[in-house]
Design an enzyme around this catalytic site. Structure first.
Site, PDB file in Angstrom:
ATOM      1  N   ASP A  50      19.039  40.677 -17.742  1.00 60.97           N
ATOM      2  CA  ASP A  50      17.927  40.529 -18.675  1.00 60.97           C
ATOM      3  C   ASP A  50      18.542  40.591 -20.079  1.00 60.97           C
ATOM      4  OD1 ASP A  50      15.250  40.619 -19.742  1.00 60.97           O
ATOM      5  OD2 ASP A  50      15.565  42.755 -20.066  1.00 60.97           O
TER       6      ASP A  50
ATOM      7  N   ASP B 249      15.820  46.278 -17.584  1.00 61.52           N
ATOM      8  CA  ASP B 249      15.346  47.581 -18.068  1.00 61.52           C
ATOM      9  C   ASP B 249      13.828  47.708 -18.147  1.00 61.52           C
ATOM     10  OD1 ASP B 249      15.134  45.817 -20.338  1.00 61.52           O
ATOM     11  OD2 ASP B 249      14.854  47.590 -21.575  1.00 61.52           O
TER      12      ASP B 249
ATOM     13  N   ASP C  29      10.788  43.458 -15.355  1.00 60.55           N
ATOM     14  CA  ASP C  29      11.962  43.142 -14.526  1.00 60.55           C
ATOM     15  C   ASP C  29      11.829  43.669 -13.097  1.00 60.55           C
ATOM     16  OD1 ASP C  29      13.336  41.907 -16.632  1.00 60.55           O
ATOM     17  OD2 ASP C  29      14.084  43.823 -17.362  1.00 60.55           O
TER      18      ASP C  29
END
Length: 368
Positions: free
Chosen positions: A157, A351, A355
């Site tokens: 990410d 995080d 996600d």
């Protein structure tokens, strides 16, 4: 302006106008919105995220499913065979004693369940998990620790993982007649009544007390910026639409981040760039991962394509996919898994709440 960080993971608010689609789970930062509901709760973005997390385990690798099924039948079969060895021979074979065959049944149990493997391998994993915990890394189970050994694709990410996720002033450009300090001061006065994250970043960079009695004729133009009089000067601070609206010639800026243009008394004075910063150790991490044999490093982000590709180039990533929603991240992850030419594992690092579906779907999920 909508805060979409819970859904896309990006801290910069999204600008919406009549006719735009708004995702459930976003937060209205300013203004009054009238929103038409077009989907049932079961089809909402938040509901889909929950469904993706719940169904992720059903899409694990076939090998893992086979091992789970095999172990379910193996143990009872071995136990029943051992019971049969202990009971049947003494009853049907002349001269056979229960003591002999019970001993042989116990031997069979030991052979079918090798002690060396059963004891030493779990202890090895416990030692690895304990060592990781001392470094602040929590491993959910030994299967994840084993999978890490075979990782050949890592997907990241962006916000909060490769970047700090905190927006700040990263560049101030001025024309010759204005200093950077003066430009920042005028922008800070203009933004002093706003609670927008971009305004907060400018005020934090300015770092001084603002005397609001020096501010007059404050006018916030939705989707454009702010018009205000400060110390007798007419200040414009906003995006390129504000400059065009006021017929001010401005510089076309190709920067990674949000650009705030500033004009003083009808003349263009410069611009301020507010952007996320790459983490100090991100480049080192990428370099070392390639050094230990990871074949592909990919970034998935909900941020714009321009920002995502710029971060990817700086870090030396192999592929970047931008402007993705949580369900689209899962689809892209599954595509990457199908594209693998080896049997190596795919690891995802993220995080945010957004996600969660991708973390659950990946062979190994790493969460900060």
């Amino acid at each position: 302006m909508l805060d979409t960080s819970a859904i896309t993971g990006e801290s910069v608010p999204r600008e919406v106008e009549p006719g735009n689609e708004i995702l459930s789970g976003t937060i209205n930062k300013n203004g009054l919105l009238t929103v038409e509901v077009t989907k049932e709760f079961g089809d909402s973005t938040v509901s889909k995220i929950l469904e993706l997390v719940q169904n992720a385990n059903s899409k694990k690798a076939p090998t893992e499913q086979f091992i789970t099924k095999f172990s379910r039948y193996y143990t009872p079969v071995v136990v029943f065979v051992a019971l049969a060895m202990a009971i049947i021979p003494p009853l049907v074979v002349s001269g056979a004693t229960f003591s002999d065959w019970i001993y042989r049944a116990l031997v069979f149990l030991v052979v079918s369940c090798p002690c060396a493997l059963v004891i030493s391998i779990p202890l090895g994993f416990f030692g690895g998990i304990g060592g990781a915990a001392k470094s602040g890394i929590l491993v959910k189970g030994s299967n994840y620790l084993e999978a890490i050994n075979n990782v050949d694709t890592i997907v990241f990410d962006k916000t909060g993982t490769l970047t700090k996720g905190v927006f700040k002033v990263t560049k101030i450009y001025t024309l010759d007649r204005e200093s950077e300090e003066n430009l920042l001061e005028y922008a800070a006065f203009a933004e002093s009544y706003s609670n927008h994250p971009i305004a907060i970043s400018i005020l934090k960079a300015y770092g001084k007390e603002i005397n609001k009695s020096e501010i007059e004729n404050y006018d916030e133009i939705s989707g454009h910026g702010i018009k205000v009089s400060v110390k007798g000067k007419r200040i414009l601070a906003g995006n390129k639409k504000l400059m065009a609206k006021e017929n001010i010639t401005y510089d076309v800026v190709d920067e990674t981040g949000t650009v705030v243009h500033v004009a003083i008394d009808g003349k263009y004075a410069g611009y301020i760039v507010i952007s996320d910063e790459i983490k100090d150790d991100a480049q080192k991490a990428v370099r070392e991962l390639k050094g230990i044999g990871v074949k592909k490093l990919v970034m998935l982000t909900g941020d714009s394509k321009l920002v995502g590709e710029a971060i990817g180039r700086q870090l030396g990533l192999d592929e970047v996919y931008a402007e993705l929603l949580p369900d689209q991240k899962v689809e892209k992850l599954e595509q990457l898994e199908k594209q693998k030419k080896t049997k190596g594992k795919l690891l995802f690092v993220g995080d945010g709440i957004n996600d969660a579906p991708v973390l659950a779907r990946a062979d190994v999920g790493v969460r900060f």
